[in-house]
Design a protein around this motif. Sequence first.
Motif, PDB file in Angstrom:
ATOM      1  N   PRO A   1       0.829  -1.202   0.000  1.00 30.42           N
ATOM      2  CA  PRO A   1       0.000   0.000   0.000  1.00 30.42           C
ATOM      3  C   PRO A   1       0.874   1.267   0.000  1.00 30.42           C
ATOM      4  O   PRO A   1       2.088   1.206   0.155  1.00 30.42           O
ATOM      5  N   SER A   2       0.227   2.412  -0.151  1.00 35.92           N
ATOM      6  CA  SER A   2       0.926   3.693  -0.076  1.00 35.92           C
ATOM      7  C   SER A   2       1.491   3.883   1.316  1.00 35.92           C
ATOM      8  O   SER A   2       0.934   3.392   2.301  1.00 35.92           O
ATOM      9  N   ARG A   3       2.597   4.624   1.391  1.00 35.94           N
ATOM     10  CA  ARG A   3       3.210   4.906   2.682  1.00 35.94           C
ATOM     11  C   ARG A   3       3.586   6.381   2.722  1.00 35.94           C
ATOM     12  O   ARG A   3       4.118   6.923   1.762  1.00 35.94           O
ATOM     13  N   ALA A   4       3.312   7.034   3.859  1.00 38.06           N
ATOM     14  CA  ALA A   4       3.683   8.439   4.042  1.00 38.06           C
ATOM     15  C   ALA A   4       5.182   8.528   4.285  1.00 38.06           C
ATOM     16  O   ALA A   4       5.722   7.829   5.142  1.00 38.06           O
ATOM     17  N   LEU A   5       5.866   9.381   3.521  1.00 38.37           N
ATOM     18  CA  LEU A   5       7.309   9.542   3.635  1.00 38.37           C
ATOM     19  C   LEU A   5       7.661  11.026   3.640  1.00 38.37           C
ATOM     20  O   LEU A   5       7.078  11.811   2.886  1.00 38.37           O
ATOM     21  N   TRP A   6       8.636  11.404   4.482  1.00 40.66           N
ATOM     22  CA  TRP A   6       9.101  12.791   4.440  1.00 40.66           C
ATOM     23  C   TRP A   6      10.089  12.912   3.285  1.00 40.66           C
ATOM     24  O   TRP A   6      10.704  11.939   2.873  1.00 40.66           O
ATOM     25  N   HIS A   7      10.257  14.108   2.776  1.00 40.60           N
ATOM     26  CA  HIS A   7      10.995  14.311   1.537  1.00 40.60           C
ATOM     27  C   HIS A   7      11.439  15.760   1.419  1.00 40.60           C
ATOM     28  O   HIS A   7      11.103  16.594   2.264  1.00 40.60           O
ATOM     29  N   VAL A   8      12.137  16.059   0.341  1.00 40.74           N
ATOM     30  CA  VAL A   8      12.382  17.429  -0.097  1.00 40.74           C
ATOM     31  C   VAL A   8      12.124  17.485  -1.593  1.00 40.74           C
ATOM     32  O   VAL A   8      12.233  16.474  -2.287  1.00 40.74           O
ATOM     33  N   TRP A   9      11.761  18.652  -2.080  1.00 41.27           N
ATOM     34  CA  TRP A   9      11.662  18.884  -3.519  1.00 41.27           C
ATOM     35  C   TRP A   9      12.975  19.525  -3.918  1.00 41.27           C
ATOM     36  O   TRP A   9      13.342  20.586  -3.404  1.00 41.27           O
TER      37      TRP A   9
ATOM     38  N   ASP B   1      15.525   3.329   4.511  1.00 45.10           N
ATOM     39  CA  ASP B   1      16.026   1.956   4.619  1.00 45.10           C
ATOM     40  C   ASP B   1      17.198   1.795   5.575  1.00 45.10           C
ATOM     41  O   ASP B   1      17.770   0.730   5.656  1.00 45.10           O
ATOM     42  N   GLY B   2      17.571   2.825   6.296  1.00 44.64           N
ATOM     43  CA  GLY B   2      18.612   2.680   7.307  1.00 44.64           C
ATOM     44  C   GLY B   2      17.976   2.405   8.655  1.00 44.64           C
ATOM     45  O   GLY B   2      16.772   2.592   8.839  1.00 44.64           O
ATOM     46  N   PRO B   3      18.779   1.974   9.642  1.00 43.75           N
ATOM     47  CA  PRO B   3      18.219   1.638  10.945  1.00 43.75           C
ATOM     48  C   PRO B   3      17.555   2.823  11.654  1.00 43.75           C
ATOM     49  O   PRO B   3      16.666   2.640  12.459  1.00 43.75           O
ATOM     50  N   GLN B   4      17.977   4.041  11.366  1.00 51.29           N
ATOM     51  CA  GLN B   4      17.405   5.209  12.032  1.00 51.29           C
ATOM     52  C   GLN B   4      16.582   6.070  11.085  1.00 51.29           C
ATOM     53  O   GLN B   4      16.260   7.213  11.399  1.00 51.29           O
ATOM     54  N   GLU B   5      16.244   5.539   9.925  1.00 46.77           N
ATOM     55  CA  GLU B   5      15.515   6.313   8.917  1.00 46.77           C
ATOM     56  C   GLU B   5      14.201   5.636   8.551  1.00 46.77           C
ATOM     57  O   GLU B   5      13.933   4.519   8.967  1.00 46.77           O
ATOM     58  N   GLN B   6      13.392   6.323   7.759  1.00 45.72           N
ATOM     59  CA  GLN B   6      12.084   5.806   7.379  1.00 45.72           C
ATOM     60  C   GLN B   6      12.228   4.523   6.551  1.00 45.72           C
ATOM     61  O   GLN B   6      13.119   4.410   5.728  1.00 45.72           O
ATOM     62  N   PRO B   7      11.363   3.560   6.798  1.00 44.21           N
ATOM     63  CA  PRO B   7      11.458   2.295   6.053  1.00 44.21           C
ATOM     64  C   PRO B   7      10.898   2.435   4.640  1.00 44.21           C
ATOM     65  O   PRO B   7       9.842   3.012   4.434  1.00 44.21           O
ATOM     66  N   LEU B   8      11.623   1.907   3.694  1.00 43.51           N
ATOM     67  CA  LEU B   8      11.171   1.866   2.309  1.00 43.51           C
ATOM     68  C   LEU B   8      10.874   0.438   1.873  1.00 43.51           C
ATOM     69  O   LEU B   8      10.392   0.213   0.767  1.00 43.51           O
ATOM     70  N   ASP B   9      11.178  -0.525   2.755  1.00 42.68           N
ATOM     71  CA  ASP B   9      10.952  -1.934   2.421  1.00 42.68           C
ATOM     72  C   ASP B   9       9.464  -2.188   2.199  1.00 42.68           C
ATOM     73  O   ASP B   9       8.620  -1.544   2.782  1.00 42.68           O
ATOM     74  N   GLY B  10       9.170  -3.112   1.347  1.00 46.83           N
ATOM     75  CA  GLY B  10       7.781  -3.460   1.063  1.00 46.83           C
ATOM     76  C   GLY B  10       7.129  -2.582   0.010  1.00 46.83           C
ATOM     77  O   GLY B  10       6.001  -2.836  -0.389  1.00 46.83           O
ATOM     78  N   LEU B  11       7.801  -1.520  -0.436  1.00 49.46           N
ATOM     79  CA  LEU B  11       7.242  -0.662  -1.475  1.00 49.46           C
ATOM     80  C   LEU B  11       7.706  -1.083  -2.863  1.00 49.46           C
ATOM     81  O   LEU B  11       7.075  -0.743  -3.864  1.00 49.46           O
TER      82      LEU B  11
END
Length: 186
Positions: free
Chosen positions: A37-45, A55-65
């Motif tokens: 499913p969709s996942r909310a992620l922080w970002h920059v333009w 995908d790092g231990p202290q960062e937002q997970p991207l696995d499963g996308l």
Amino acid sequence: MTAQQPPHEPTDLADRALVEEAAKKSGLLWVRGPEGPSRALWHVWHEGAVCLVGDGPQEQPLDGLGLTDGGAATVTARSKDKGGRLVAWPVRVVELTPGGERWTAAVDELKGKRLNAPDADTIADRWARECRVLRLETAGAPGERPGAMPDASHAAAPRPTAATTRRPAPAGLPRLLFRRKGRTPR
């Protein structure tokens, strides 16, 4: 897109402006890859694309996308005013090579937006070792935008989590709270 809407050109300046403004003003974007499913992620333009780190231990997970270099995904932004879905557009995923010119430029922007980093001074080194920095480049006209929104709900079931709902308040708590209100300060 509804049946009465004409085909939309991906080069339309109004669409590009809508995507850019929505991405710049939103703290979170919902990203849906080919998996899950969709996942909310922080970002920059940055330089005409959405950049994110994960995908790092202290960062937002991207696995499963299923976000892989050269793959496709869909990004959805909400309206800052109403909070509802404003625009959704297709993107092409580009994984940036650590230490490269584009990676360094993206990381410089991301560092400024990363809140509460335990290693703010050396965060770029950690990201190079442990994380992936992705650039989501616009790959076509928005499929959803004002005037061309689907009628169906996009609600998804909550993801499984170990978090629990808090327990009911103790029966005597309201009495304690109201008694404190009635007291005059000393």
